[in-house]
Design a protein around this motif. Structure first.
Motif, PDB file in Angstrom:
ATOM      1  N   ASP A   1       1.217  -8.643  -2.205  1.00 36.20           N
ATOM      2  CA  ASP A   1       0.160  -8.585  -3.219  1.00 36.20           C
ATOM      3  C   ASP A   1      -1.089  -7.884  -2.687  1.00 36.20           C
ATOM      4  O   ASP A   1      -1.710  -7.076  -3.380  1.00 36.20           O
ATOM      5  CB  ASP A   1      -0.235 -10.001  -3.659  1.00 36.20           C
ATOM      6  CG  ASP A   1       0.733 -10.575  -4.689  1.00 36.20           C
ATOM      7  OD1 ASP A   1       1.530  -9.800  -5.250  1.00 36.20           O
ATOM      8  OD2 ASP A   1       0.666 -11.791  -4.929  1.00 36.20           O
ATOM      9  N   LEU A   2      -1.460  -8.205  -1.456  1.00 42.26           N
ATOM     10  CA  LEU A   2      -2.678  -7.614  -0.891  1.00 42.26           C
ATOM     11  C   LEU A   2      -2.512  -6.112  -0.684  1.00 42.26           C
ATOM     12  O   LEU A   2      -3.430  -5.329  -0.929  1.00 42.26           O
ATOM     13  CB  LEU A   2      -3.081  -8.315   0.418  1.00 42.26           C
ATOM     14  CG  LEU A   2      -3.613  -9.741   0.230  1.00 42.26           C
ATOM     15  CD1 LEU A   2      -3.743 -10.455   1.578  1.00 42.26           C
ATOM     16  CD2 LEU A   2      -4.970  -9.743  -0.487  1.00 42.26           C
ATOM     17  N   LEU A   3      -1.305  -5.718  -0.243  1.00 42.89           N
ATOM     18  CA  LEU A   3      -1.019  -4.279  -0.106  1.00 42.89           C
ATOM     19  C   LEU A   3      -1.124  -3.577  -1.456  1.00 42.89           C
ATOM     20  O   LEU A   3      -1.675  -2.490  -1.574  1.00 42.89           O
ATOM     21  CB  LEU A   3       0.388  -4.072   0.447  1.00 42.89           C
ATOM     22  CG  LEU A   3       0.528  -3.994   1.950  1.00 42.89           C
ATOM     23  CD1 LEU A   3       1.976  -3.688   2.318  1.00 42.89           C
ATOM     24  CD2 LEU A   3      -0.399  -2.921   2.533  1.00 42.89           C
ATOM     25  N   GLU A   4      -0.590  -4.243  -2.472  1.00 38.64           N
ATOM     26  CA  GLU A   4      -0.614  -3.664  -3.812  1.00 38.64           C
ATOM     27  C   GLU A   4      -2.060  -3.505  -4.307  1.00 38.64           C
ATOM     28  O   GLU A   4      -2.402  -2.511  -4.960  1.00 38.64           O
ATOM     29  CB  GLU A   4       0.199  -4.546  -4.771  1.00 38.64           C
ATOM     30  CG  GLU A   4       0.274  -4.069  -6.205  1.00 38.64           C
ATOM     31  CD  GLU A   4       0.822  -2.647  -6.364  1.00 38.64           C
ATOM     32  OE1 GLU A   4       1.583  -2.200  -5.491  1.00 38.64           O
ATOM     33  OE2 GLU A   4       0.461  -1.990  -7.369  1.00 38.64           O
ATOM     34  N   ILE A   5      -2.913  -4.468  -3.988  1.00 32.93           N
ATOM     35  CA  ILE A   5      -4.322  -4.372  -4.385  1.00 32.93           C
ATOM     36  C   ILE A   5      -4.985  -3.172  -3.714  1.00 32.93           C
ATOM     37  O   ILE A   5      -5.727  -2.419  -4.357  1.00 32.93           O
ATOM     38  CB  ILE A   5      -5.076  -5.683  -4.049  1.00 32.93           C
ATOM     39  CG1 ILE A   5      -4.662  -6.767  -5.046  1.00 32.93           C
ATOM     40  CG2 ILE A   5      -6.585  -5.474  -4.063  1.00 32.93           C
ATOM     41  CD1 ILE A   5      -5.226  -8.133  -4.750  1.00 32.93           C
ATOM     42  N   GLU A   6      -4.693  -2.962  -2.429  1.00 34.72           N
ATOM     43  CA  GLU A   6      -5.249  -1.793  -1.738  1.00 34.72           C
ATOM     44  C   GLU A   6      -4.790  -0.512  -2.426  1.00 34.72           C
ATOM     45  O   GLU A   6      -5.559   0.419  -2.615  1.00 34.72           O
ATOM     46  CB  GLU A   6      -4.831  -1.764  -0.266  1.00 34.72           C
ATOM     47  CG  GLU A   6      -5.471  -2.833   0.599  1.00 34.72           C
ATOM     48  CD  GLU A   6      -6.997  -2.807   0.541  1.00 34.72           C
ATOM     49  OE1 GLU A   6      -7.614  -1.743   0.744  1.00 34.72           O
ATOM     50  OE2 GLU A   6      -7.581  -3.888   0.277  1.00 34.72           O
ATOM     51  N   ARG A   7      -3.504  -0.497  -2.789  1.00 33.57           N
ATOM     52  CA  ARG A   7      -2.962   0.679  -3.473  1.00 33.57           C
ATOM     53  C   ARG A   7      -3.666   0.906  -4.812  1.00 33.57           C
ATOM     54  O   ARG A   7      -4.029   2.031  -5.148  1.00 33.57           O
ATOM     55  CB  ARG A   7      -1.454   0.496  -3.726  1.00 33.57           C
ATOM     56  CG  ARG A   7      -0.553   1.388  -2.878  1.00 33.57           C
ATOM     57  CD  ARG A   7       0.858   1.411  -3.418  1.00 33.57           C
ATOM     58  NE  ARG A   7       1.441   0.073  -3.530  1.00 33.57           N
ATOM     59  CZ  ARG A   7       2.154  -0.529  -2.570  1.00 33.57           C
ATOM     60  NH1 ARG A   7       2.393   0.100  -1.430  1.00 33.57           N
ATOM     61  NH2 ARG A   7       2.633  -1.744  -2.735  1.00 33.57           N
ATOM     62  N   GLU A   8      -3.860  -0.175  -5.556  1.00 32.98           N
ATOM     63  CA  GLU A   8      -4.515  -0.058  -6.873  1.00 32.98           C
ATOM     64  C   GLU A   8      -5.954   0.443  -6.705  1.00 32.98           C
ATOM     65  O   GLU A   8      -6.423   1.303  -7.465  1.00 32.98           O
ATOM     66  CB  GLU A   8      -4.548  -1.423  -7.587  1.00 32.98           C
ATOM     67  CG  GLU A   8      -3.188  -1.996  -7.887  1.00 32.98           C
ATOM     68  CD  GLU A   8      -2.958  -2.174  -9.397  1.00 32.98           C
ATOM     69  OE1 GLU A   8      -3.725  -1.609 -10.192  1.00 32.98           O
ATOM     70  OE2 GLU A   8      -2.005  -2.892  -9.752  1.00 32.98           O
ATOM     71  N   PHE A   9      -6.658  -0.110  -5.743  1.00 29.56           N
ATOM     72  CA  PHE A   9      -8.046   0.287  -5.487  1.00 29.56           C
ATOM     73  C   PHE A   9      -8.070   1.766  -5.101  1.00 29.56           C
ATOM     74  O   PHE A   9      -8.870   2.557  -5.618  1.00 29.56           O
ATOM     75  CB  PHE A   9      -8.640  -0.593  -4.385  1.00 29.56           C
ATOM     76  CG  PHE A   9     -10.136  -0.488  -4.196  1.00 29.56           C
ATOM     77  CD1 PHE A   9     -10.891   0.488  -4.830  1.00 29.56           C
ATOM     78  CD2 PHE A   9     -10.803  -1.395  -3.373  1.00 29.56           C
ATOM     79  CE1 PHE A   9     -12.274   0.572  -4.646  1.00 29.56           C
ATOM     80  CE2 PHE A   9     -12.181  -1.319  -3.180  1.00 29.56           C
ATOM     81  CZ  PHE A   9     -12.914  -0.334  -3.813  1.00 29.56           C
ATOM     82  N   GLU A  10      -7.156   2.146  -4.208  1.00 31.58           N
ATOM     83  CA  GLU A  10      -7.119   3.531  -3.727  1.00 31.58           C
ATOM     84  C   GLU A  10      -6.855   4.503  -4.886  1.00 31.58           C
ATOM     85  O   GLU A  10      -7.513   5.534  -5.007  1.00 31.58           O
ATOM     86  CB  GLU A  10      -6.034   3.671  -2.651  1.00 31.58           C
ATOM     87  CG  GLU A  10      -6.135   4.978  -1.898  1.00 31.58           C
ATOM     88  CD  GLU A  10      -5.141   5.048  -0.735  1.00 31.58           C
ATOM     89  OE1 GLU A  10      -4.479   4.032  -0.431  1.00 31.58           O
ATOM     90  OE2 GLU A  10      -5.045   6.136  -0.153  1.00 31.58           O
ATOM     91  N   THR A  11      -5.890   4.152  -5.722  1.00 31.26           N
ATOM     92  CA  THR A  11      -5.560   5.009  -6.864  1.00 31.26           C
ATOM     93  C   THR A  11      -6.727   5.090  -7.843  1.00 31.26           C
ATOM     94  O   THR A  11      -7.044   6.157  -8.374  1.00 31.26           O
ATOM     95  CB  THR A  11      -4.339   4.441  -7.623  1.00 31.26           C
ATOM     96  OG1 THR A  11      -3.317   4.159  -6.674  1.00 31.26           O
ATOM     97  CG2 THR A  11      -3.827   5.413  -8.663  1.00 31.26           C
TER      98      THR A  11
END
Lengths: 329, 329
Positions: free
Chosen positions: B19-29
């Motif tokens: 989940d935390l990795l996915e949040i970083e990805r969402e923020f980055e995108t």
């Protein structure tokens, strides 16, 4: 009996009298915060007036498509609040001293408070819009505000240098035409218009907005400080090349070109006078060129309305482009 | 076999790893704009790290109430973006030089661009939140952001003077606890919790946020520049009285009181040294008082979770208050 195509300013004011009053009331009510200084800044800006052209467009768009609900005055207040929020932040960014003939808010309250007051006004605009409970309204508003903010940043990146026509169009689209377009689209959304109808309303707003900003930029070059309520040629003083200036740069001689680039770079009239610039614009017919372009956009705006059934609201919409290109401030 | 009450940091990291990795990805995108400088500033801030405690809370709130959808990582990125936007504007307002051990964005890009980058990040956060197509989510987020902005303005109005405990609570609620509360509430909204359950989650967030900010304010007074990544006692240097300082003002002798008020007024340590202030705090047990208050809020946060069924997520939520009060930066 056929309806005349174009209305007069008085007819429009009479037609929208109650709606415009209601928008002022909505804005006034919405601009109150528990924090005194926010209310003060918001009140100062609201009282400072402005042409209220964005709410007017939204009203006319909605009413000309037979929408009669309260959403039009609510969203009318919203687009004026968004506009006001951008002005607060723009005045900080441009380090402006004057706005509409009065000290700009940043000179009275300082940058720190004005950054926050601008933030608050954006949020408050979204909050009022949220009451409409319509996702499409929020999509339009938030997408729009981002485009405007991006435009301001793009403007910052171009300061002090020549821009080409394409860059200039993109900048004035984001600065002005975009909010005009969204105001028209919001009226269509309220009226549950078809996509094609909304597109036409948007096209009217976009063309009108381009005409509006081109004229605004011409007035900045040619009007007097007294009429403008701020120093003349402030665009050049901020290093911004606008349409007439771009035309002279692209069509003038080497000397004229050098003179204009000097002012853009210096961001003052110390080495080259304002009169020298005006003379260069005159020799190249640059002001006429810009005004003619504005007339063309105004006409394109009118053309976009051909689908609309006849009504007093449509007549008013047909009048607005005339007003926009003929105004003196 | 009964589950132990409290998890460890490693267990939580393992539990939420994906989940935390996915949040970083969402923020980055989400932090990518057509305007290069916005992307640069957003990227600089995203890379700068931060504890990501707000998304963590949102995740734990949603997952502990059995929500398994993608909304939790999306809104996790949203609350971190809102937080980041407030930091950009706060650094302008405080004229901060450093943030998380690096130059603050305003020192690199200047105030003008940072005002706009902050605006853009707010809008982008709302835009991503809008994808959730949930009005309640938007109500919470926009109401919250306004409260935070109002809090910053209230803070500005108090600079250089003594504030009482009530004002201090209101300020730290708006500065920190409010976003913690909303993060927890958003998790509950995603999980379609009852109003009472959402209220409990909000109470957890509010109490945790108060504990977090009280500790933050203590660390600002007592930690080293190396650990903080910014100058020590920057609150006092900005004229801000925080809990331990307020305690010393209310309980210290006339001389101590005068010394503290001098620093608040001067916004520097020229007439009174940092060590003198620390000594005054020590004599009055002011740091202990503030830390004890933080412990009480941390405990109140844990108590608010009694309604939650046992799960690894609940154990993680029970751990967070410990982490918050025991951290060293």
């Amino acid at each position: 009996m056929s309806t005349p195509t174009i209305a007069t300013a008085k007819e429009i004011f009479d037609l929208l009298h109650d709606d415009l009053l209601e928008i002022e009331r909505e804005f006034e009510t919405a601009a109150v915060s528990r924090v005194q200084v926010i209310t003060e800044i918001a009140e100062y800006l609201r009282e400072g007036g402005g042409k209220r052209i964005r709410p007017l467009l939204l009203l006319l768009s909605a009413r000309s498509q037979s929408y009669r609900g309260a959403g039009a005055t609510r969203l009318g207040a919203v687009v004026e609040m968004v506009h006001t929020a951008t002005l607060v932040h723009d005045d900080i960014i441009d380090a402006a001293d004057m706005r509409r003939g009065r000290p700009s808010p940043n000179t009275t309250w300082g940058n720190a408070k004005c950054v926050l007051a601008g933030d608050w006004l954006y949020m408050q605009a979204f909050r009022v819009a949220l009451d409409e409970r319509n996702f499409r309204v929020l999509d339009l508003l938030i997408g729009l505000t981002q485009q405007m903010v991006e435009g301001e940043l793009m403007q910052l990146e171009t300061l002090g240098r020549q821009v080409n026509s394409q860059e200039y169009y993109d900048l004035i689209y984001r600065k002005t035409a975009c909010l005009f377009e969204v105001s028209m689209r919001l009226g269509a959304v309220l009226a549950k218009a078809t996509d094609a109808e909304e597109e036409c309303m948007g096209e009217y707003g976009r063309n009108l907005g381009l005409a509006f900003q081109i004229v605004d930029d011409v007035l900045d070059l040619t009007a007097t400080e007294e009429v403008l309520g701020k120093p003349v040629a402030s665009d050049l003083r901020e290093g911004k090349a606008t349409m007439a200036v771009i035309h002279a740069l692209e069509n003038g001689g080497a000397e004229e070109r050098a003179a204009i680039l000097t002012v853009l770079e210096d961001q003052n009239f110390e080495r080259v006078s304002h009169d020298q610039i005006l003379a260069a614009l005159k020799r190249n017919g640059s002001v006429e060129y810009a005004m003619n372009t504005a007339f063309e956009y105004a006409e394109a705006a009118r053309q976009a309305l051909s689908f609309l059934p006849e009504s007093d609201y449509k007549r008013a919409l047909l009048w607005v482009p005339d007003y926009v290109v003929a105004r003196e401030k």
